[in-house]
Design an enzyme around this catalytic site. Sequence first.
Site, PDB file in Angstrom:
ATOM      1  N   ARG A 173       0.844  -1.209   0.000  1.00  0.00           N
ATOM      2  CA  ARG A 173       0.000   0.000   0.000  1.00  0.00           C
ATOM      3  C   ARG A 173       0.871   1.249   0.000  1.00  0.00           C
ATOM      4  O   ARG A 173       0.661   2.153  -0.786  1.00  0.00           O
ATOM      5  CB  ARG A 173      -0.928  -0.013   1.212  1.00  0.00           C
ATOM      6  CG  ARG A 173      -2.245  -0.739   1.008  1.00  0.00           C
ATOM      7  CD  ARG A 173      -2.052  -2.167   0.474  1.00  0.00           C
ATOM      8  NE  ARG A 173      -3.292  -2.907   0.375  1.00  0.00           N
ATOM      9  CZ  ARG A 173      -3.744  -3.719   1.315  1.00  0.00           C
ATOM     10  NH1 ARG A 173      -3.061  -3.927   2.431  1.00  0.00           N
ATOM     11  NH2 ARG A 173      -4.876  -4.367   1.140  1.00  0.00           N
ATOM     12  N   ASP A 202       0.292  -6.221  -3.640  1.00  0.00           N
ATOM     13  CA  ASP A 202      -1.125  -5.980  -3.348  1.00  0.00           C
ATOM     14  C   ASP A 202      -1.761  -5.263  -4.533  1.00  0.00           C
ATOM     15  O   ASP A 202      -1.099  -5.030  -5.544  1.00  0.00           O
ATOM     16  CB  ASP A 202      -1.297  -5.190  -2.035  1.00  0.00           C
ATOM     17  CG  ASP A 202      -2.511  -5.689  -1.262  1.00  0.00           C
ATOM     18  OD1 ASP A 202      -3.630  -5.541  -1.784  1.00  0.00           O
ATOM     19  OD2 ASP A 202      -2.349  -6.258  -0.167  1.00  0.00           O
ATOM     20  N   HIS A 280      -6.200  -9.572  -4.262  1.00  0.00           N
ATOM     21  CA  HIS A 280      -5.232  -8.490  -3.997  1.00  0.00           C
ATOM     22  C   HIS A 280      -4.132  -8.478  -5.058  1.00  0.00           C
ATOM     23  O   HIS A 280      -2.945  -8.357  -4.733  1.00  0.00           O
ATOM     24  CB  HIS A 280      -4.633  -8.641  -2.593  1.00  0.00           C
ATOM     25  CG  HIS A 280      -5.611  -8.278  -1.506  1.00  0.00           C
ATOM     26  ND1 HIS A 280      -6.112  -7.004  -1.356  1.00  0.00           N
ATOM     27  CD2 HIS A 280      -6.173  -9.021  -0.521  1.00  0.00           C
ATOM     28  CE1 HIS A 280      -6.959  -6.978  -0.326  1.00  0.00           C
ATOM     29  NE2 HIS A 280      -7.019  -8.193   0.190  1.00  0.00           N
ATOM     30  N   GLU A 344      -9.375 -12.469   1.337  1.00  0.00           N
ATOM     31  CA  GLU A 344     -10.307 -11.520   0.725  1.00  0.00           C
ATOM     32  C   GLU A 344     -10.402 -11.705  -0.782  1.00  0.00           C
ATOM     33  O   GLU A 344     -10.011 -10.841  -1.559  1.00  0.00           O
ATOM     34  CB  GLU A 344      -9.874 -10.087   1.093  1.00  0.00           C
ATOM     35  CG  GLU A 344      -9.884  -9.879   2.599  1.00  0.00           C
ATOM     36  CD  GLU A 344      -9.423  -8.494   3.047  1.00  0.00           C
ATOM     37  OE1 GLU A 344     -10.019  -7.958   3.983  1.00  0.00           O
ATOM     38  OE2 GLU A 344      -8.458  -7.956   2.466  1.00  0.00           O
ATOM     39  N   TRP A 410      -6.315 -14.526  11.084  1.00  0.00           N
ATOM     40  CA  TRP A 410      -6.329 -13.072  11.228  1.00  0.00           C
ATOM     41  C   TRP A 410      -7.706 -12.488  11.508  1.00  0.00           C
ATOM     42  O   TRP A 410      -7.826 -11.466  12.163  1.00  0.00           O
ATOM     43  CB  TRP A 410      -5.730 -12.402   9.983  1.00  0.00           C
ATOM     44  CG  TRP A 410      -6.596 -12.419   8.758  1.00  0.00           C
ATOM     45  CD1 TRP A 410      -6.711 -13.431   7.843  1.00  0.00           C
ATOM     46  CD2 TRP A 410      -7.469 -11.377   8.305  1.00  0.00           C
ATOM     47  NE1 TRP A 410      -7.593 -13.093   6.857  1.00  0.00           N
ATOM     48  CE2 TRP A 410      -8.075 -11.829   7.108  1.00  0.00           C
ATOM     49  CE3 TRP A 410      -7.806 -10.113   8.781  1.00  0.00           C
ATOM     50  CZ2 TRP A 410      -9.004 -11.061   6.390  1.00  0.00           C
ATOM     51  CZ3 TRP A 410      -8.720  -9.348   8.060  1.00  0.00           C
ATOM     52  CH2 TRP A 410      -9.313  -9.808   6.880  1.00  0.00           C
ATOM     53  N   TYR A 435      -3.387  -6.246  15.302  1.00  0.00           N
ATOM     54  CA  TYR A 435      -3.329  -5.411  14.098  1.00  0.00           C
ATOM     55  C   TYR A 435      -2.882  -4.008  14.521  1.00  0.00           C
ATOM     56  O   TYR A 435      -3.634  -3.233  15.107  1.00  0.00           O
ATOM     57  CB  TYR A 435      -4.680  -5.403  13.370  1.00  0.00           C
ATOM     58  CG  TYR A 435      -4.741  -6.449  12.278  1.00  0.00           C
ATOM     59  CD1 TYR A 435      -4.123  -7.695  12.445  1.00  0.00           C
ATOM     60  CD2 TYR A 435      -5.382  -6.209  11.060  1.00  0.00           C
ATOM     61  CE1 TYR A 435      -4.159  -8.651  11.447  1.00  0.00           C
ATOM     62  CE2 TYR A 435      -5.422  -7.159  10.053  1.00  0.00           C
ATOM     63  CZ  TYR A 435      -4.807  -8.382  10.255  1.00  0.00           C
ATOM     64  OH  TYR A 435      -4.821  -9.336   9.265  1.00  0.00           O
ATOM     65  N   GLU A 483      -2.465   0.996   4.559  1.00  0.00           N
ATOM     66  CA  GLU A 483      -3.416   1.817   3.799  1.00  0.00           C
ATOM     67  C   GLU A 483      -3.398   3.259   4.305  1.00  0.00           C
ATOM     68  O   GLU A 483      -3.413   4.205   3.526  1.00  0.00           O
ATOM     69  CB  GLU A 483      -4.848   1.272   3.957  1.00  0.00           C
ATOM     70  CG  GLU A 483      -5.142   0.019   3.178  1.00  0.00           C
ATOM     71  CD  GLU A 483      -4.977  -1.221   4.014  1.00  0.00           C
ATOM     72  OE1 GLU A 483      -4.185  -1.195   4.993  1.00  0.00           O
ATOM     73  OE2 GLU A 483      -5.627  -2.245   3.696  1.00  0.00           O
TER      74      GLU A 483
HETATM   75  C1  ACM Z   1      -5.734  -9.309   5.978  1.00  0.00           C
HETATM   76  O1  ACM Z   1      -5.706  -8.521   6.921  1.00  0.00           O
HETATM   77  N1  ACM Z   1      -6.421  -9.041   4.878  1.00  0.00           N
HETATM   78  C2  ACM Z   1      -5.005 -10.553   6.016  1.00  0.00           C
END
Ligand code: ACM
Length: 539
Positions: A173, A202, A280, A344, A410, A435, A483
């Site tokens: 990011r 990503d 991603h 995702e 996660w 996180y 991000e």
């Molecule tokens: C993640 O936080 N998308 C692994």
Amino acid sequence: MKKISLLLGCWMGCAVALLAQGTTTAGIIPLPQKCTLQAGEFVVKAKTKIVLNPNNAQMQKAVTVMKDLLKTAAGFALPVSKKATDRNVIICTLNPNLKHDEAYKLWVQKDKITIEAKTPHGVFYAMQTLRQLLPPAIEKKTVQSAVKWTIPCLEIEDAPRYNYRGLHLDVGRHFMTQQEVMRYIDLLAYHKMNIFHWHLTDDQGWRIEIKKYPKLTKVGAWREQTKERTGELDSAGKYIAHWDNRPHGGFYTQAEVKEVIAYAQKRFVTVIPEIDMPGHSLAALAAYPKFSCSGGPFRVEGQWGIFEDIFCAGQDATFAFLEDILTEIIAIFPSPYIHIGGDEVPKTRWERCHACQTRMKELGIKGEHQLQSYFITRISMFLAAKGKSVIGWDEVLEGGLAPDVIVMSWRGIEGGIEAAEMQHNVIMTPRQYVYLDYAQDEASPAKRVLPLQKTYSYDPTPVELTPEEAQYILGVQGNVWTEHIPTFERVLYMAFPRAAAIAEVGWTQKEQKNFDNFKLRLQQIAAHYDAMGIQYYQP
Ligand code: ACM
Ligand code: ZN
């Protein structure tokens, strides 16, 4: 000078505070298994020598970082001597009888420091303990001639709770320079963490040179503009963001990556690369759109989210492309683990793609989740054949977990529990605890807040597991997604001191953890952060 004496004053003040409280621990993070403070101090001087038993390349490596620090901040060479009888020596000896590869014993006396370890890795950790016990000026980049380089007399026996103690950094990011990545790795080693998880690709950027596919970095490493938060909230309480109209990007050449790996090896840190797939992947698809379902065209993404265009699972050419990339990755990274993402992954393109649907019919599989499982299995078999273990985010459980894949839990702890019950190795990184891009201040208007104490409270082994299943929990890792973190200074601000808490979660036995005592030790470590120039978060 004034600042140095202020720092020193704080350092000594904290040490006195620790002693006054009657604590048996010095200012060390993570907390050692056993630590007894004793009267007196060892003073590192220009004539201090190191003795290595055996005196080989690995043992020399184990003391290099400390030698470099003392050379820079004190101007002392610390030569390696053969005579163990010298006074004012640091004697490092391998002892095969210690139980753990990373264990060490450290005995600081007035005229001698004695270190025993099973492997040079343990010697390195004894050196990191000494680094924390030295005055914070040890972290300075110029000679600090006024400082007396004292280490309090004490006796330590130490070993980690978990073998895997990691910190992650997302450079997809926002790109972070090679020098910044090295600083990050040094900090990790300073806290006795042994894994650096490098999130290299990503939607918003592809950051590693791949010689066979030069457009991955020529095109994929750059975006035209970025949607950045202003820091202000709208009437609905959401952060206002705007396009910055500025190109952003960067990548590492393979030669630069090798330098990072060598730097990490000097610190006994394994660097795990992550090449995220099948989702991603917009930066890669902007460069090579034919490996998508629709054929593109695509742009390297400038905003954050989950995007529908992903690698096509129906085309064999996609797998050939990814295997070529992974072949170059394996040649660079000696890590036994390769991370292939898997998080995702929207299935909307696969649902409408002729090639993907044909693949599903051929395989006799019904849902797209199973196609994701096929994708991950196919790539992990390729990597397994090359002797690599595969790590994936916990979505790799959906549609059936590929053989031997290590699950990084996660979204919570549930994925970790499920995988351990299936006898798969697990790394715990639940966002609710580790996180580090989440806000630290409890009063923050941010949607996701993670105070230091909550991170510290985390126990990576879920109570739901039997003792047999608990063996599959390899350890814990903190993640820093960028991000909303545009600079490395901000990375450090977000990571510290919570990364120190994660280091203790990974190293220190559960029964020994104590948040008040941690905060007390953190005061001393924070003086070292100051000397390193880290602007860490302070409540
Ligand atoms: C993640 O936080 N998308 C692994
Ligand atoms: Zn497709």
